[in-house]
Design an enzyme around this catalytic site. Sequence first.
Site, PDB file in Angstrom:
ATOM      1  N   CYS A 112       1.479  -1.102  -0.213  1.00 44.69           N
ATOM      2  CA  CYS A 112      -0.333   0.316  -0.494  1.00 44.69           C
ATOM      3  C   CYS A 112       0.713   1.189   0.238  1.00 44.69           C
ATOM      4  O   CYS A 112       1.569   2.231  -0.879  1.00 44.69           O
ATOM      5  CB  CYS A 112      -1.202   0.270   1.051  1.00 44.69           C
ATOM      6  N   HIS A 113       1.012   2.043   1.284  1.00 43.50           N
ATOM      7  CA  HIS A 113       1.623   3.208   1.108  1.00 43.50           C
ATOM      8  C   HIS A 113       3.319   2.650   1.880  1.00 43.50           C
ATOM      9  O   HIS A 113       3.921   3.754   2.081  1.00 43.50           O
ATOM     10  CB  HIS A 113       0.827   4.403   2.174  1.00 43.50           C
TER      11      HIS A 113
END
Length: 189
Positions: A112-113
């Site tokens: 994800c991030h």
Amino acid sequence: MKLEGKKIAILIAPRGTEEPEFAKPKAAVEEAGGQVTVISLETGEAETFNNDLDPGQKFTVDEAIGDVSADQFDGLVIPGGCVGADKLRGSDKVVAFVRDFFAAKKPVAAICHAPWTLIEADQVRGRTLTSFPTLQTDIENAGGTWVDQKVVVDQGLVTSRNPDDLPAFCAKLVEEFCEGKHAAQAENA
């Protein structure tokens, strides 16, 4: 058990890590026989979130980042969550810890991030990876190639986009941790 005897570090922010992106990889490593150490900026409890807004579970932090080194572990998991990933990349100790895994050619998994931390550690240059779509420009500006796939493996670096990709991400990270060191992993370290 595939990971019997392997020690895996997993990072968590004091607040803001995406709960399933932390809990599911942790469970996958433990189910495969690996020993997981939860690491954060400080010891105590870390509060996770779901979809960056809804409070999730609290998890016990085993070690503070200042008290560990990459030498103690066989692999590293960096979960996402926009807020949590931003807090982790803001820590010089976390960035150095991540960089040390690459220098030691040890496998790293980021979802994800979490690639924000890889960017801070200057470890995406020349690599192909995926992430949450909004990081595409950041990855490309840091010299990486971004692709839109469930899971991407590049010389021991495993990346995925979001919680929907967790089954593929968890399977690949266990596989890479089983394989161990990757000679080309340290090229950018």
